[in-house]
Design a protein around this motif. Sequence first.
Motif, PDB file in Angstrom:
ATOM      1  N   GLY A 198      47.494  39.355  52.211  1.00 56.09           N
ATOM      2  CA  GLY A 198      48.083  39.029  50.911  1.00 56.09           C
ATOM      3  C   GLY A 198      47.268  38.013  50.138  1.00 56.09           C
ATOM      4  N   ILE A 199      46.708  37.002  50.824  1.00 58.88           N
ATOM      5  CA  ILE A 199      45.873  36.011  50.149  1.00 58.88           C
ATOM      6  C   ILE A 199      44.638  36.675  49.554  1.00 58.88           C
ATOM      7  CG2 ILE A 199      44.363  34.019  50.541  1.00 58.88           C
ATOM      8  CD1 ILE A 199      46.417  32.995  52.548  1.00 58.88           C
ATOM      9  N   ASP A 200      44.017  37.561  50.318  1.00 62.95           N
ATOM     10  CA  ASP A 200      42.834  38.269  49.828  1.00 62.95           C
ATOM     11  C   ASP A 200      43.171  39.096  48.593  1.00 62.95           C
ATOM     12  OD1 ASP A 200      40.006  39.398  50.256  1.00 62.95           O
ATOM     13  OD2 ASP A 200      41.243  41.210  50.281  1.00 62.95           O
ATOM     14  N   ARG A 201      44.305  39.805  48.627  1.00 64.36           N
ATOM     15  CA  ARG A 201      44.702  40.628  47.481  1.00 64.36           C
ATOM     16  C   ARG A 201      45.042  39.767  46.270  1.00 64.36           C
ATOM     17  NH1 ARG A 201      43.155  45.497  47.435  1.00 64.36           N
ATOM     18  NH2 ARG A 201      44.948  46.166  46.211  1.00 64.36           N
ATOM     19  N   GLN A 202      45.686  38.627  46.492  1.00 58.81           N
ATOM     20  CA  GLN A 202      46.109  37.786  45.382  1.00 58.81           C
ATOM     21  C   GLN A 202      44.922  37.075  44.739  1.00 58.81           C
ATOM     22  OE1 GLN A 202      49.946  36.796  45.848  1.00 58.81           O
ATOM     23  NE2 GLN A 202      50.038  35.021  44.512  1.00 58.81           N
ATOM     24  N   ILE A 203      43.948  36.686  45.553  1.00 60.09           N
ATOM     25  CA  ILE A 203      42.744  36.071  45.003  1.00 60.09           C
ATOM     26  C   ILE A 203      42.010  37.060  44.097  1.00 60.09           C
ATOM     27  CG2 ILE A 203      40.423  35.269  45.618  1.00 60.09           C
ATOM     28  CD1 ILE A 203      41.647  33.810  47.966  1.00 60.09           C
ATOM     29  N   LYS A 204      42.027  38.337  44.486  1.00 62.82           N
ATOM     30  CA  LYS A 204      41.377  39.376  43.690  1.00 62.82           C
ATOM     31  C   LYS A 204      42.267  39.884  42.555  1.00 62.82           C
ATOM     32  CE  LYS A 204      38.582  40.943  47.598  1.00 62.82           C
ATOM     33  NZ  LYS A 204      38.313  42.042  48.564  1.00 62.82           N
TER      34      LYS A 204
END
Length: 232
Positions: free
Chosen positions: A18-24
Amino acid sequence: MEIVLKLGIALFFGMLIGIDRQIKQKQLGLRPSMIICIASCLLTIVSIEAFGKFGGADHPNMDPMRLAAQIVSGVGFIGAGVILRRSNEVISGLTSAALIWSASALGIAIGAGFYAEAACGVILMIAAVNVVPYLIKSIGPARLNRYDVAVKIVVESNLRMTELIKMLERKGQFGHTKKDEFKIRHLKLKDLDNERQLIDLVLSVPESQYTTEIYYYIKKVDHVLKVDVENL
């Protein structure tokens, strides 16, 4: 303790995705990723334990999770009904859909008699929605502390459209740091009558910015005639 450990690891790994998706700045963000991972882990635990509890040598022809699998598929259609795709390419309702689907996992666990697993699962799901995202935002990078607004701008015809877009993004503006910049995630230009143009865009803005501040900032930009701002 092993069950708590498995569900905790599922929450952690879902959080990383989720962090990876939200950063992107992608649609499937922090909350849905954690919820889906926790619920999938819970269903797997129930499936494995249910075979030993209800199946095995005493019931060789029994598949205790066959009906439960149909519940998961059926509730998935209900969850899909709350996902909305708007005209500006913004998708909303993913967290609600994930929670609806995850509720079926809790019901299956309770129905099969796995009360401790269900209790642990619901506590972690509530934490994934209400606690973890705020902790991550408080200690994580600035890109996690942003939200989207849909903006429609009517401008008079001019040959300085690129400069106008840079003004909207607040790039190089005095008094604005890189953290304060608006980032364009979606942009659409359309010609209107009377030599006017419509700029339809989605802006990623810092959470410290109120929607009213964004409205009045854009309103003061040169060549802007009308502004419509919607908080997504």
